[in-house]
Design a protein around this motif. Sequence first.
Motif, PDB file in Angstrom:
ATOM      1  N   UNK A 144       0.847  -1.185   0.000  1.00  0.00           N
ATOM      2  CA  UNK A 144       0.000   0.000   0.000  1.00  0.00           C
ATOM      3  C   UNK A 144       0.888   1.242   0.000  1.00  0.00           C
ATOM      4  N   UNK A 145       0.283   2.403  -0.111  1.00  0.00           N
ATOM      5  CA  UNK A 145       1.046   3.651  -0.087  1.00  0.00           C
ATOM      6  C   UNK A 145       1.805   3.809   1.224  1.00  0.00           C
ATOM      7  N   UNK A 146       1.259   3.256   2.301  1.00  0.00           N
ATOM      8  CA  UNK A 146       1.937   3.334   3.595  1.00  0.00           C
ATOM      9  C   UNK A 146       2.883   2.149   3.809  1.00  0.00           C
ATOM     10  N   UNK A 147       3.154   1.379   2.746  1.00  0.00           N
ATOM     11  CA  UNK A 147       4.094   0.267   2.714  1.00  0.00           C
ATOM     12  C   UNK A 147       3.637  -0.981   3.459  1.00  0.00           C
ATOM     13  N   UNK A 148       2.343  -1.089   3.725  1.00  0.00           N
ATOM     14  CA  UNK A 148       1.819  -2.327   4.303  1.00  0.00           C
ATOM     15  C   UNK A 148       1.614  -3.350   3.190  1.00  0.00           C
ATOM     16  N   UNK A 149       1.850  -4.626   3.519  1.00  0.00           N
ATOM     17  CA  UNK A 149       1.554  -5.684   2.554  1.00  0.00           C
ATOM     18  C   UNK A 149       0.038  -5.709   2.334  1.00  0.00           C
ATOM     19  N   UNK A 150      -0.349  -5.924   1.090  1.00  0.00           N
ATOM     20  CA  UNK A 150      -1.770  -5.937   0.746  1.00  0.00           C
ATOM     21  C   UNK A 150      -2.066  -7.232  -0.006  1.00  0.00           C
ATOM     22  N   UNK A 151      -2.798  -8.136   0.639  1.00  0.00           N
ATOM     23  CA  UNK A 151      -3.066  -9.455   0.071  1.00  0.00           C
ATOM     24  C   UNK A 151      -4.427  -9.510  -0.594  1.00  0.00           C
ATOM     25  N   UNK A 152      -4.470 -10.235  -1.709  1.00  0.00           N
ATOM     26  CA  UNK A 152      -5.715 -10.419  -2.447  1.00  0.00           C
ATOM     27  C   UNK A 152      -6.334 -11.761  -2.049  1.00  0.00           C
ATOM     28  N   UNK A 153      -7.554 -11.978  -2.500  1.00  0.00           N
ATOM     29  CA  UNK A 153      -8.222 -13.256  -2.249  1.00  0.00           C
ATOM     30  C   UNK A 153      -7.451 -14.411  -2.891  1.00  0.00           C
ATOM     31  N   UNK A 154      -6.852 -14.162  -4.042  1.00  0.00           N
ATOM     32  CA  UNK A 154      -6.071 -15.212  -4.710  1.00  0.00           C
ATOM     33  C   UNK A 154      -4.880 -15.618  -3.846  1.00  0.00           C
ATOM     34  N   UNK A 155      -4.237 -14.660  -3.223  1.00  0.00           N
ATOM     35  CA  UNK A 155      -3.092 -14.974  -2.352  1.00  0.00           C
ATOM     36  C   UNK A 155      -3.553 -15.699  -1.083  1.00  0.00           C
ATOM     37  N   UNK A 156      -4.712 -15.347  -0.584  1.00  0.00           N
ATOM     38  CA  UNK A 156      -5.269 -16.053   0.580  1.00  0.00           C
ATOM     39  C   UNK A 156      -5.544 -17.509   0.192  1.00  0.00           C
ATOM     40  N   UNK A 157      -6.065 -17.704  -1.000  1.00  0.00           N
ATOM     41  CA  UNK A 157      -6.344 -19.057  -1.494  1.00  0.00           C
ATOM     42  C   UNK A 157      -5.035 -19.854  -1.594  1.00  0.00           C
ATOM     43  N   UNK A 158      -3.979 -19.216  -2.081  1.00  0.00           N
ATOM     44  CA  UNK A 158      -2.670 -19.869  -2.173  1.00  0.00           C
ATOM     45  C   UNK A 158      -2.152 -20.207  -0.780  1.00  0.00           C
ATOM     46  N   UNK A 159      -2.312 -19.315   0.169  1.00  0.00           N
ATOM     47  CA  UNK A 159      -1.874 -19.581   1.541  1.00  0.00           C
ATOM     48  C   UNK A 159      -2.647 -20.754   2.146  1.00  0.00           C
ATOM     49  N   UNK A 160      -3.922 -20.839   1.863  1.00  0.00           N
ATOM     50  CA  UNK A 160      -4.714 -21.986   2.350  1.00  0.00           C
ATOM     51  C   UNK A 160      -4.215 -23.289   1.724  1.00  0.00           C
ATOM     52  N   UNK A 161      -3.884 -23.238   0.450  1.00  0.00           N
ATOM     53  CA  UNK A 161      -3.315 -24.395  -0.243  1.00  0.00           C
ATOM     54  C   UNK A 161      -2.020 -24.832   0.453  1.00  0.00           C
ATOM     55  N   UNK A 162      -1.148 -23.869   0.717  1.00  0.00           N
ATOM     56  CA  UNK A 162       0.124 -24.164   1.391  1.00  0.00           C
ATOM     57  C   UNK A 162      -0.138 -24.750   2.774  1.00  0.00           C
ATOM     58  N   UNK A 163      -1.061 -24.158   3.509  1.00  0.00           N
ATOM     59  CA  UNK A 163      -1.360 -24.657   4.856  1.00  0.00           C
ATOM     60  C   UNK A 163      -1.865 -26.098   4.818  1.00  0.00           C
ATOM     61  N   UNK A 164      -2.765 -26.393   3.892  1.00  0.00           N
ATOM     62  CA  UNK A 164      -3.287 -27.764   3.792  1.00  0.00           C
ATOM     63  C   UNK A 164      -2.180 -28.740   3.400  1.00  0.00           C
TER      64      UNK A 164
END
Length: 140
Positions: A32-52
Amino acid sequence: MRIGEAAQASGVSAKMIRHYEAIGLLPAAARSESNYRDYTEAEIHTLRFIRRARDLGFALHEIASLLALWGDRQRASAEVKRLALAHVEALEAKARDLSAMAATLRHLAAHCHGDARPDCPILDELAGPGEAPGAGRNSL
């Protein structure tokens, strides 16, 4: 969404999300403009895949292969099956090893008096053959 929200939504800790990004398992999130990481739904889906996949005991390099296959619409399911069955074999071998370790410890414990006496076959087995108690230790 920010990393804390992504962690909560995916079940992967923020620390692990950063680690997965650092090793290239997960692409670096947009900022983001304030340099925070900004995750999309697709990245959340990938993280769930990794977790499983982690929950099933896959190593990170195996997960990288699975992610590549998941993203490849031209993939052959035979390759996915091969990876899964190789992992099953490794898990079964580990289960056999753990069972053998448990049987050895159960046997040793059955032969230990478990009383106030110092004799202990468990410690004797761990020390190895011919090793006297305290041998190899520096005495002061």
